[in-house]
Structures are given as structure tokens and as C-alpha cells.
Enzyme design. Structure first.
Site, short mmCIF file in Angstrom:
data_model
loop_
_atom_site.label_atom_id
_atom_site.label_comp_id
_atom_site.label_asym_id
_atom_site.label_seq_id
_atom_site.Cartn_x
_atom_site.Cartn_y
_atom_site.Cartn_z
N THR A 76 26.41 42.35 64.81
CA THR A 76 25.78 43.62 65.18
C THR A 76 24.89 44.14 64.07
OG1 THR A 76 27.58 44.20 66.71
CG2 THR A 76 26.22 46.00 65.89
N GLN A 157 28.30 33.04 70.27
CA GLN A 157 29.27 32.28 71.06
C GLN A 157 28.99 30.78 71.02
OE1 GLN A 157 31.96 33.46 72.32
NE2 GLN A 157 31.60 35.66 72.34
N SER A 177 28.59 35.24 63.88
CA SER A 177 29.78 36.03 63.59
C SER A 177 30.93 35.12 63.22
CB SER A 177 30.15 36.89 64.80
OG SER A 177 31.19 37.78 64.50
N HIS A 179 34.21 35.53 63.03
CA HIS A 179 35.49 35.54 63.74
C HIS A 179 35.43 34.85 65.09
CE1 HIS A 179 35.04 38.94 66.76
NE2 HIS A 179 33.97 39.13 66.01
N THR A 215 27.46 44.71 47.24
CA THR A 215 28.25 43.60 46.71
C THR A 215 28.79 42.74 47.85
OG1 THR A 215 28.92 44.94 44.82
CG2 THR A 215 30.24 43.00 45.30
N CYS A 304 33.35 43.95 73.45
CA CYS A 304 32.73 45.21 73.08
C CYS A 304 32.73 46.21 74.23
CB CYS A 304 31.29 44.97 72.62
SG CYS A 304 31.19 43.91 71.16
#
Length: 361
Positions: A76, A157, A177, A179, A215, A304
Site C-alpha cells: 500500500t 499475489q 508484499s 507477508h 531507518t 482489506c
């Protein structure tokens, strides 16, 4: 619970894949590295080495150069680049794109856009698993009757489940992404093709070659890199073909027992793990709750959108009616999903369907 001796079955990999052992080990090791990646002393250089190793691992998964990878907090944030395109640059968003792209839809003044256009689209739909192939001719990228100069891909995906080469696809930008492929939550990446200049996603100390200050999340990035390397090995091993067989056996079982069920995209190119199906008149959220009580984690729509009682925007965009769009659920599997889990889910879903049918009689 049904058929699993009290054990739950996780069948919602498109929402978030379970953390891979390789990612967990890499993150544990990274916790022992004290330095800041921007520091020049030995500890800082050790932290920098972890970040750069992970950058190379992620780049290898998606077919690009390490320097083209910018680490972010997730896809995102990477999609936020669409707010930083040059003035007058219009964004076209494919109708079934994820909300993180759809939020940037801007057709105002498109015909008079001075700086060009960008087509933003998903390579694989998170709800249906359907794959998309961006079109191109001498006039640029094609979206309906329009042409775009730049291509912005949501590869969230797709990455880690099917071979992916962003250079071969001609992508200018892409988002990833961690995860979704077994890395940690809260870590992602933005691909920026060499030669393209972008405004910084965030201002500050100039980290990530000035494109995203702050950072670096060394621990999360280390897990992302390890997950990407493991996912690349999985693709090469052919393990996702086994997942496809599990998905198809589930759909065959349900279709044989409940012929009115609609399997979205069945017979079309899809992700190997994703089944989106609707039994008109049986609300998706009702099915999700029933399956949760029976011990199975599945979803209605993208993660989401979970918790929001509404029809699927994606299915409506595909031409399905409102009743079908409200009745869809998504089952998404992974390499560790077992035949026993799939069979037990089928039994539980069919039992819930029969209970509903008897009540309605």
C-alpha cells in the site's frame, strides 16, 4: 470442528501466508545485529549487508536488478507512488484492481493530461486469482480504448507463486508484499525501473537511494529476503502444481454436490491456489462465519475488505449480478495445505449448505 480432531485449518493464504521457517530464522539472526544500516562502523556495515543481501534475494524472485528494489512498509505504501507522479500525469486503474490501486483512480482531465498516463493494474487478482496480461502496441500500454506510457503492476499475489520477470513484462513500477509469500507483515517493496526518476515516498535522511527515507526495518527486510529465496525454490520445485490439484479437487467435489454454485474463473488462467465461488442467495459473510465456527479460516473478498458487509466490487466489475457478488467466498491454499484439510473443509461447507437448505424448505 469437522474431520480434523479439533485442529483448525488455515485456508486464507491470499490474505496472509504463514511465516516461513526460513524467514523466522533470518529475522531471529537479524535481531542480533545491533547496527544502523547507515552507520559506517562494523556494526552498521553488518546491518547494511543484511539489507543488501535481502534486496538481491527479492530482485532475483521478480526478475530485476537489486538497485531497482526500494523497501517499504508494504504494498500500500508503494502504491502511494501514484500520488508522486509528475504533474498532469493521469492514472488509469484497471476495474478489478486491488483497493490500494483503486484509491488512486483519477480520470479528471485525462484527455488533456500533459505529462502522460500510467496504467495501474494487478497481475493476479486477490479475490478470484485470475491472471491478467497487460496489452501493448506501438502507442503504448492499452487499457480499453486508452493508451498509457507507464505500466504500474500490483504483483503482490503473483510473486512467489508463479514465475515472474518484471523486465520481460516491461513494467515501469511494481509493488510487492512480504507477508503474501511467507515473510513478515509490515514489509514490502517497490520496483522502479532503472532510468525512471520519482519523487521520494518520504523525506528525511535519504535512505533507499533517496526514494524512501527512514531507518530501514532490518529485521523485517531480512525475513522478506529469506522468504523470497525460499519462494523461488518452491516455484522451481513444481510444488505449486500439487496445490493446483488440491484446489481443483475441492472445486470438483463442491460442484458435483451443489451444481448451482458458480466458480469464478474456472477454466481460465488463475493462480494455482485460489478458488472463488458463490452460491447465489447464501451471503458470503454468513459462510465465512459458519466455516470459522467449524474450524476453517477462509474469507469473503480481499482481506482489506473483510468485516465490511458489501458486495464484491471485483465480481460486479466482471459482470456478475449483485446477488452473486454478495454470495462469494474465497478459499486460498498453500504448499503446506493437506488433502485432509481440503476434504474436511468440503465436508463442513456441504454440511452448512445442507443445514441452510433444510431451514429454507
Amino acid at each position: 470442528m469437522t474431520g480434523l480432531a479439533g485442529r483448525r485449518a488455515y485456508l486464507d493464504w491470499n490474505a496472509s501466508a504463514p511465516l516461513r521457517p526460513e524467514a523466522r530464522a533470518a529475522m531471529r539472526d537479524a535481531m542480533e545485529v545491533a547496527g544502523n544500516p547507515s552507520s559506517v562502523h562494523a556494526e552498521g556495515r553488518a546491518a547494511r549487508a543484511l539489507v543488501e543481501r535481502s534486496r538481491a534475494q527479492v530482485a532475483a524472485l521478480v526478475g530485476c536488478e537489486p538497485a531497482e528494489i526500494v523497501f517499504t512498509s508494504g504494498a500500500t505504501e508503494g502504491a502511494g507512488l501514484l500520488r508522486h507522479l509528475p504533474a498532469g500525469h493521469a492514472v488509469f486503474v484497471e476495474e478489478t484492481a486491488h483497493d490500494c490501486l483503486w484509491a488512486h483512480l483519477d480520470l479528471t482531465g485525462v484527455e488533456n493530461a500533459e505529462g502522460g498516463h500510467t496504467l495501474a493494474m494487478g497481475l493476479a487478482n486477490s479475490e478470484t486469482g485470475l491472471l491478467a496480461s497487460p496489452g501493448r502496441d506501438d502507442g503504448g500500454w492499452i487499457w480499453g480504448a486508452r493508451r498509457a506510457h507507464w505500466l504500474f503492476l500490483d504483483a503482490v499475489q503473483h510473486a512467489g507463486r508463479l514465475p515472474l520477470n518484471l523486465h520481460a513484462l516491461g513494467a515501469d513500477f511494481a509493488i510487492l508484499s512480504a507477508h503474501k509469500l511467507g515473510g513478515p507483515r509490515g514489509c514490502g517493496a517497490l520496483f522502479v525501473r532503472t532510468g525512471l526518476d520519482i519523487s521520494p515516498l518520504s523525506l528525511g535522511g535519504g535512505q533507499e537511494t533517496g526514494r524512501r527515507s527512514g531507518t530501514e526495518n532490518v529485521i523485517g527486510i531480512a525475513g522478506f529476503g529469506a522468504a523470497a529465496e525460499a519462494a523461488r525454490r518452491d516455484i522451481a520445485s513444481g510444488i505449486w502444481a500439487d496445490v493446483t490439484n488440491l484446489r481443483d479437487s475441492l472445486e470438483n467435489t463442491l460442484a458435483a454436490a451443489v451444481p448451482e454454485t458458480i466458480f469464478v474463473g474456472r477454466g481460465s488462467p488463475r493462480l494455482p491456489n485460489t478458488s472463488c465461488f458463490a452460491t447465489p442467495g447464501w451471503k458470503g459473510e454468513t459462510q465465512v462465519m459458519a466455516m470459522d465456527l467449524a474450524g476453517f479460516a477462509v474469507s469473503a473478498g480481499s482481506a482489506c475488505s473483510s468485516g465490511k458487509v458489501r458486495e464484491s466490487r471485483v465480481l460486479r466489475a466482471m459482470g456478475h449480478d449483485e446477488e452473486t457478488a454478495r454470495s462469494a467466498i474465497r478459499v486460498s491454499l498453500g504448499p503446506t495445505t493437506t488433502q485432509a484439510e481440503v476434504a474436511a473443509f468440503a465436508d463442513a461447507w456441504l454440511a452448512a449448505y445442507e443445514k441452510r437448505r433444510v431451514r429454507a424448505a
